[in-house]
Design a protein around this motif. Sequence first.
Motif, short mmCIF file in Angstrom:
data_model
loop_
_atom_site.label_atom_id
_atom_site.label_comp_id
_atom_site.label_asym_id
_atom_site.label_seq_id
_atom_site.Cartn_x
_atom_site.Cartn_y
_atom_site.Cartn_z
N ILE A 1 -72.12 -1.93 87.50
CA ILE A 1 -71.00 -1.37 86.73
C ILE A 1 -70.74 -2.19 85.47
CG2 ILE A 1 -69.91 -0.41 88.79
CD1 ILE A 1 -67.84 -2.72 88.57
N ARG A 2 -71.55 -3.20 85.20
CA ARG A 2 -71.31 -4.04 84.03
C ARG A 2 -71.23 -3.19 82.76
NH1 ARG A 2 -71.99 -9.34 81.91
NH2 ARG A 2 -72.54 -9.22 79.71
N GLY A 3 -70.08 -3.25 82.08
CA GLY A 3 -69.88 -2.54 80.83
C GLY A 3 -69.71 -1.04 80.97
N ALA A 4 -69.57 -0.53 82.20
CA ALA A 4 -69.46 0.92 82.40
C ALA A 4 -68.08 1.45 82.06
CB ALA A 4 -69.81 1.28 83.84
N ALA A 5 -67.08 0.57 81.97
CA ALA A 5 -65.72 1.05 81.69
C ALA A 5 -64.88 -0.07 81.09
CB ALA A 5 -65.06 1.57 82.96
N LEU B 1 -50.35 15.55 87.36
CA LEU B 1 -51.75 15.30 87.07
C LEU B 1 -52.64 16.44 87.55
CD1 LEU B 1 -52.01 11.57 88.24
CD2 LEU B 1 -51.63 12.40 85.90
N SER B 2 -53.66 16.73 86.78
CA SER B 2 -54.72 17.65 87.20
C SER B 2 -56.01 16.84 87.22
CB SER B 2 -54.84 18.83 86.22
OG SER B 2 -55.91 19.68 86.59
N VAL B 3 -56.42 16.42 88.42
CA VAL B 3 -57.52 15.47 88.53
C VAL B 3 -58.65 16.04 89.37
CG1 VAL B 3 -56.01 13.48 88.25
CG2 VAL B 3 -56.49 14.33 90.54
N ARG B 4 -59.83 15.48 89.15
CA ARG B 4 -61.01 15.89 89.92
C ARG B 4 -61.55 14.76 90.78
NH1 ARG B 4 -65.95 15.14 86.52
NH2 ARG B 4 -65.34 14.13 84.57
N HIS B 5 -60.90 13.60 90.74
CA HIS B 5 -61.33 12.48 91.57
C HIS B 5 -60.11 11.66 91.96
CE1 HIS B 5 -64.19 9.58 93.20
NE2 HIS B 5 -63.42 8.63 92.70
N VAL B 6 -60.00 11.30 93.25
CA VAL B 6 -58.89 10.47 93.73
C VAL B 6 -59.43 9.37 94.64
CG1 VAL B 6 -57.15 12.30 93.59
CG2 VAL B 6 -58.44 11.99 95.71
N ASP B 7 -58.65 8.30 94.73
CA ASP B 7 -59.01 7.16 95.58
C ASP B 7 -57.71 6.50 96.02
OD1 ASP B 7 -59.68 4.45 96.43
OD2 ASP B 7 -61.62 4.72 95.48
N SER B 8 -57.57 6.27 97.32
CA SER B 8 -56.35 5.63 97.83
C SER B 8 -56.68 4.46 98.74
CB SER B 8 -55.47 6.65 98.57
OG SER B 8 -56.20 7.29 99.61
N THR B 9 -57.61 3.64 98.29
CA THR B 9 -58.02 2.44 99.04
C THR B 9 -56.82 1.56 99.36
OG1 THR B 9 -60.22 2.42 98.06
CG2 THR B 9 -59.37 0.31 98.87
N ASP B 10 -56.77 1.05 100.58
CA ASP B 10 -55.70 0.13 100.96
C ASP B 10 -56.29 -1.08 101.66
OD1 ASP B 10 -53.42 -1.21 101.69
OD2 ASP B 10 -52.37 0.56 102.41
N ILE B 11 -56.44 -2.16 100.91
CA ILE B 11 -56.83 -3.45 101.48
C ILE B 11 -55.79 -4.49 101.05
CG2 ILE B 11 -59.27 -3.11 101.94
CD1 ILE B 11 -59.95 -4.13 99.20
N GLY B 12 -54.51 -4.06 101.21
CA GLY B 12 -53.39 -4.97 100.96
C GLY B 12 -53.31 -5.41 99.52
N GLN C 1 -66.67 2.51 88.90
CA GLN C 1 -67.79 3.16 89.59
C GLN C 1 -67.73 4.67 89.40
OE1 GLN C 1 -67.08 1.73 93.52
NE2 GLN C 1 -67.82 -0.34 93.09
N ALA C 2 -66.54 5.24 89.56
CA ALA C 2 -66.39 6.70 89.42
C ALA C 2 -66.73 7.16 88.00
CB ALA C 2 -64.96 7.11 89.78
N ILE C 3 -66.30 6.40 87.02
CA ILE C 3 -66.62 6.73 85.63
C ILE C 3 -68.12 6.62 85.38
CG2 ILE C 3 -66.35 5.90 83.25
CD1 ILE C 3 -63.41 5.19 84.05
N ALA C 4 -68.74 5.59 85.95
CA ALA C 4 -70.16 5.35 85.72
C ALA C 4 -71.03 6.49 86.23
CB ALA C 4 -70.59 4.04 86.38
N VAL C 5 -70.59 7.17 87.30
CA VAL C 5 -71.40 8.24 87.87
C VAL C 5 -70.87 9.63 87.49
CG1 VAL C 5 -72.21 6.83 89.78
CG2 VAL C 5 -70.14 8.20 90.07
N GLY C 6 -69.90 9.66 86.57
CA GLY C 6 -69.44 10.94 86.04
C GLY C 6 -68.40 11.66 86.85
N CYS D 1 -65.17 11.00 86.82
CA CYS D 1 -64.00 11.16 85.96
C CYS D 1 -64.25 10.42 84.65
CB CYS D 1 -62.71 10.66 86.63
SG CYS D 1 -62.72 8.91 87.10
N ARG D 2 -63.38 10.66 83.67
CA ARG D 2 -63.51 10.02 82.36
C ARG D 2 -62.34 9.09 82.07
NH1 ARG D 2 -63.03 12.94 78.13
NH2 ARG D 2 -64.67 12.05 76.80
N VAL D 3 -61.14 9.50 82.52
CA VAL D 3 -59.93 8.72 82.29
C VAL D 3 -59.25 8.51 83.65
CG1 VAL D 3 -57.66 8.63 81.19
CG2 VAL D 3 -59.62 9.62 79.96
N ALA D 4 -59.24 7.27 84.11
CA ALA D 4 -58.67 6.94 85.42
C ALA D 4 -57.31 6.27 85.25
CB ALA D 4 -59.62 6.01 86.18
N LEU D 5 -56.32 6.80 85.96
CA LEU D 5 -54.98 6.22 85.99
C LEU D 5 -54.76 5.56 87.34
CD1 LEU D 5 -52.05 5.90 84.88
CD2 LEU D 5 -51.57 8.15 85.90
#
Length: 384
Positions: free
Chosen positions: A3-7, A69-80, A93-98, A100-104
């Motif tokens: 992911i180096r430099g991917a976002a 929001l109108s989104v096509r990718h979500v992530d709700s990881t919980d590791i505290g 990672q998600a941006i690198a593989v297409g 999403c383009r703008v992650a909030l």
Amino acid sequence: MSIRGAAYIVGAYEHPGRVLPDISAAQIHAECAFAALADAGLSVTDVDGYFCSGDAPGGPVAMADHLGLSVRHVDSTDIGGSSYVAEVAHATQAIAVGKCRVALITMGGRPRSGGRRAPASTGPAYAFEAPYGHSNPASYALAARRHMHEYGTTSAQLAEVKVAASVHAAHNPHAFLPKPVTVEQVLDSPYIAEPLHRLDCCVVTDGGGALVVVGPEVKRDLARRGVKVLGAGEALKHTDRGRVDLTCTGAVWSGPRAFEEAGVSPGDIDYASIYDSFTITVIETLEDLGFCEKGAGGRFVLDGALQAPHGALPFNTDGGSLCNNHPANRGGMTRTIEAVRQLRGEAAPALQVPDCRLAVVHGTGGWLGTRMGSATMILGQEDA
């Protein structure tokens, strides 16, 4: 795939409130989201990826609805407390593989005002541990006592971490504890769980923050200076059926992975954002990330080594969780925000690290004495 430099992180915002009895956690998320997007020069309609964690009321579906929001990718990881360091990596990672383009990415909570608190239970083992007095402070105290036994670490050395954080908090108008303290004052404060004193422990605050992560093609159209994501690593550490090593954290695995992907070493780092739930957390993490030998963390932090701008390794220049802000027990967000400030040259003037080009961010989630999630990230200036 690296992911180096991917976002790039192009928007960052920390809520200024520390005691917020009159607004909801959802409103904190929303205020931070809109402010981070404004910082980036983007709007809600640009967002196509949404990332949150266990502090988000109702989870990502409810919050996406609340934020419009109108989104096509979500992530709700919980590791505290490490969740939001990991979420930046996941967004990259998600941006690198297409995907999403703008992650909030949003975080917010009201533990000080009596809102949602971290659950007392830590899973299946809770019923076997809690009756014997095992608690959050006790878990960290257990690790601290073992580190002292193995390596001769002292309470005065632990106190140096708090002193550095307090010196930095004095330059932060929003810090919950803005007054500098001395080693003696830390040692004179009452025990919470021996050998940890009250001033060895983080604050409990309301508040929140948000980040906006975009790919290079979006970044090119923005005027705002970005911060490049260079590498990341994650790890879980647990009791290993009774074979747990109390003197190390999950950073012993996540750190090398992040440094390897970024192509840099600890000696290249100009600034460190280290999760500081307790002073012992910082000591062990510094060792595990490779800034000093195992067992040498107590000596490493002496003589103002952690104090900005000219210490050997300036850390947590906002005052950290020990003095500034620790909303919803999710310090990975605030640690990332301050690293962004340093790399943009926007930290408090007295604490801005000269020519700050590389930063490490590390989050610890869970309990040092039992089980935790760890996430490490290397960030650089946009031309890094």
